[in-house]
Write a protein that holds these residues in place. Sequence first.
Motif, PDB file in Angstrom:
ATOM      1  N   PHE A  65       0.830  -1.201   0.000  1.00 14.40           N
ATOM      2  CA  PHE A  65       0.000   0.000   0.000  1.00 14.40           C
ATOM      3  C   PHE A  65       0.872   1.262   0.000  1.00 14.40           C
ATOM      4  N   LEU A  66       2.016   1.206   0.677  1.00 20.49           N
ATOM      5  CA  LEU A  66       2.929   2.355   0.687  1.00 20.49           C
ATOM      6  C   LEU A  66       3.379   2.696  -0.729  1.00 20.49           C
ATOM      7  N   ALA A  67       3.765   1.671  -1.494  1.00 21.68           N
ATOM      8  CA  ALA A  67       4.203   1.910  -2.866  1.00 21.68           C
ATOM      9  C   ALA A  67       3.088   2.546  -3.687  1.00 21.68           C
ATOM     10  N   ARG A  68       1.856   2.066  -3.485  1.00 22.26           N
ATOM     11  CA  ARG A  68       0.721   2.632  -4.211  1.00 22.26           C
ATOM     12  C   ARG A  68       0.463   4.073  -3.792  1.00 22.26           C
ATOM     13  N   CYS A  69       0.539   4.332  -2.486  1.00 21.53           N
ATOM     14  CA  CYS A  69       0.336   5.699  -1.991  1.00 21.53           C
ATOM     15  C   CYS A  69       1.356   6.664  -2.580  1.00 21.53           C
ATOM     16  N   GLN A  70       2.606   6.235  -2.611  1.00 23.91           N
ATOM     17  CA  GLN A  70       3.657   7.104  -3.136  1.00 23.91           C
ATOM     18  C   GLN A  70       3.398   7.464  -4.595  1.00 23.91           C
ATOM     19  N   ARG A  71       2.961   6.479  -5.396  1.00 23.96           N
ATOM     20  CA  ARG A  71       2.673   6.753  -6.806  1.00 23.96           C
ATOM     21  C   ARG A  71       1.494   7.710  -6.954  1.00 23.96           C
ATOM     22  N   VAL A  72       0.444   7.468  -6.170  1.00 23.00           N
ATOM     23  CA  VAL A  72      -0.737   8.320  -6.247  1.00 23.00           C
ATOM     24  C   VAL A  72      -0.401   9.759  -5.849  1.00 23.00           C
ATOM     25  N   LEU A  73       0.348   9.911  -4.774  1.00 24.66           N
ATOM     26  CA  LEU A  73       0.697  11.251  -4.304  1.00 24.66           C
ATOM     27  C   LEU A  73       1.644  11.958  -5.261  1.00 24.66           C
ATOM     28  N   GLU A  74       2.555  11.203  -5.894  1.00 23.56           N
ATOM     29  CA  GLU A  74       3.446  11.801  -6.894  1.00 23.56           C
ATOM     30  C   GLU A  74       2.647  12.306  -8.092  1.00 23.56           C
ATOM     31  N   GLU A  75       1.679  11.500  -8.551  1.00 26.01           N
ATOM     32  CA  GLU A  75       0.838  11.917  -9.674  1.00 26.01           C
ATOM     33  C   GLU A  75       0.014  13.149  -9.311  1.00 26.01           C
ATOM     34  N   LEU A  76      -0.472  13.185  -8.081  1.00 30.65           N
ATOM     35  CA  LEU A  76      -1.248  14.337  -7.625  1.00 30.65           C
ATOM     36  C   LEU A  76      -0.377  15.594  -7.615  1.00 30.65           C
ATOM     37  N   ALA A  77       0.867  15.452  -7.104  1.00 30.75           N
ATOM     38  CA  ALA A  77       1.779  16.593  -7.063  1.00 30.75           C
ATOM     39  C   ALA A  77       2.095  17.082  -8.476  1.00 30.75           C
ATOM     40  N   LEU A  78       2.277  16.143  -9.399  1.00 24.77           N
ATOM     41  CA  LEU A  78       2.572  16.514 -10.778  1.00 24.77           C
ATOM     42  C   LEU A  78       1.389  17.244 -11.404  1.00 24.77           C
ATOM     43  N   THR A  79       0.187  16.766 -11.142  1.00 22.27           N
ATOM     44  CA  THR A  79      -1.016  17.412 -11.664  1.00 22.27           C
ATOM     45  C   THR A  79      -1.141  18.833 -11.126  1.00 22.27           C
ATOM     46  N   GLU A  80      -0.877  19.000  -9.840  1.00 24.18           N
ATOM     47  CA  GLU A  80      -0.924  20.334  -9.240  1.00 24.18           C
ATOM     48  C   GLU A  80       0.126  21.238  -9.867  1.00 24.18           C
ATOM     49  N   SER A  81       1.318  20.668 -10.122  1.00 21.51           N
ATOM     50  CA  SER A  81       2.390  21.442 -10.749  1.00 21.51           C
ATOM     51  C   SER A  81       1.996  21.887 -12.148  1.00 21.51           C
ATOM     52  N   LEU A  82       1.362  20.972 -12.916  1.00 17.13           N
ATOM     53  CA  LEU A  82       0.930  21.315 -14.269  1.00 17.13           C
ATOM     54  C   LEU A  82      -0.093  22.453 -14.238  1.00 17.13           C
ATOM     55  N   THR A  83      -1.014  22.386 -13.297  1.00 10.04           N
ATOM     56  CA  THR A  83      -2.025  23.433 -13.179  1.00 10.04           C
ATOM     57  C   THR A  83      -1.378  24.764 -12.857  1.00 10.04           C
ATOM     58  N   GLN A  84      -0.418  24.735 -11.941  1.00 16.60           N
ATOM     59  CA  GLN A  84       0.286  25.964 -11.587  1.00 16.60           C
ATOM     60  C   GLN A  84       1.084  26.494 -12.774  1.00 16.60           C
TER      61      GLN A  84
END
Length: 300
Positions: A65-84
Motif C-alpha cells: 500500500f505504501l508503494a501505491r500511496c507514493q505513486r498516487v501522491l506523486e501523480e497528484l503533485a505533478l497534476t498540481e504542478s501542471l495546473t500551476q
Amino acid sequence: MDRLTSMRIFTRVVDLGSYSAVASEEGISAQMVGKHVLGLEQWLGGKLFHKTTRQQTLTELGQLFLARCQRVLEELALTESLTQNLLAEPAGRLRIAAPLSFGHHRLVPLLPAFLDRYPKLEVDLQLTPRWVDLVEEGFDAAIRTLRPQDEALIARPLLTQHYRLCAAPVYLARHGVPRQPADLASHQCLHGNWGEHERWQFVGGDGQSEEVRVASRLRINHWPALLTAALAGAGISLQPAEQVQEHIAAGRLLPLLDTYRIPDKTLHFIYPAARRQVLKITLLGDFLAEALADKSPQPA
C-alpha cells in the motif's frame, strides 16, 4: 475522512517513524493520526503495521500500500504542478548542453529572444563536444546529433544538418583531387575525433553506402577551427554546408565527391522523460523548434 489526506499521513508515519512526529508536523493530535491510519486499515481490510512496545514495522499489506500511496501522491503533485504551470509565469534556471560550433553560431544568437519572452527564466549554457549525462550531471536538456536509445530520454528533432566535403585549391594542387571515397585514405582528412582515425560515410548513385576510414595529423574538436585549417590548405574537411557555402561560392574551397551523397545528421533537443511536463523545458523545446524549423541550408 479524506482518503488522500489519510494516505499522505500514512506515508509520513512511515517516513518519520511515529504518530507523535507526524502529529507535530501536521498540527494535529497523535490520536487523530491514529484515526487516519485506522480508517485506511478498515478500508483495506487488513493491518498496515506490526506494532511492538518499542517499534512498528510495515506488514506485507503495508509495504504494498505504501508503494501505491507514493505513486498516487506523486501523480497528484505533478497534476498540481501542471495546473500551476498553466497559470503562472515560468521562472528559474535552465541548464543545457550543446555542441561547441552549433552552440556558438546557431544557439547563442537565439537565446536573447527566448530570455526576452520569459523574463523570469535564466539559461546556463555549457558548450561541450562530449555527451553529458543529463540526470547525473544536473542538466535539464541537451542538443545533440545522435538520438539516444535510452527510454528514459526524449529526443525531439530540431533541424537536419547537411554536409559538404571540400578542400582549399592549394591543398588539392599539392596532393591531387580524390575521385572516389576510397581515395581519401591517402589524404589528410581533417576531423575532430580524439582518436587517430574517423569513419566517413558516402552513398553512391546506386544507393550503395561506402564507409571510409580516414586519418589526419591535425585533429580539432571545433568546426570553425577545422574550417580555418581547411582554408589554410591543411587537408580535406567534412563540414556543415552552411559553414562552407560562401567559401565554395568564392572559390576559397572546392567541393569534392559531389556525385556521392553524404548522410545528413539531425540535431535533437534531448531531455529526461521524467521531466516531460516541466514547463520551462517544454517552452525552450518549442522555441527552438520554431526558430530552427526548415532553416538548414540545403547542399548546392
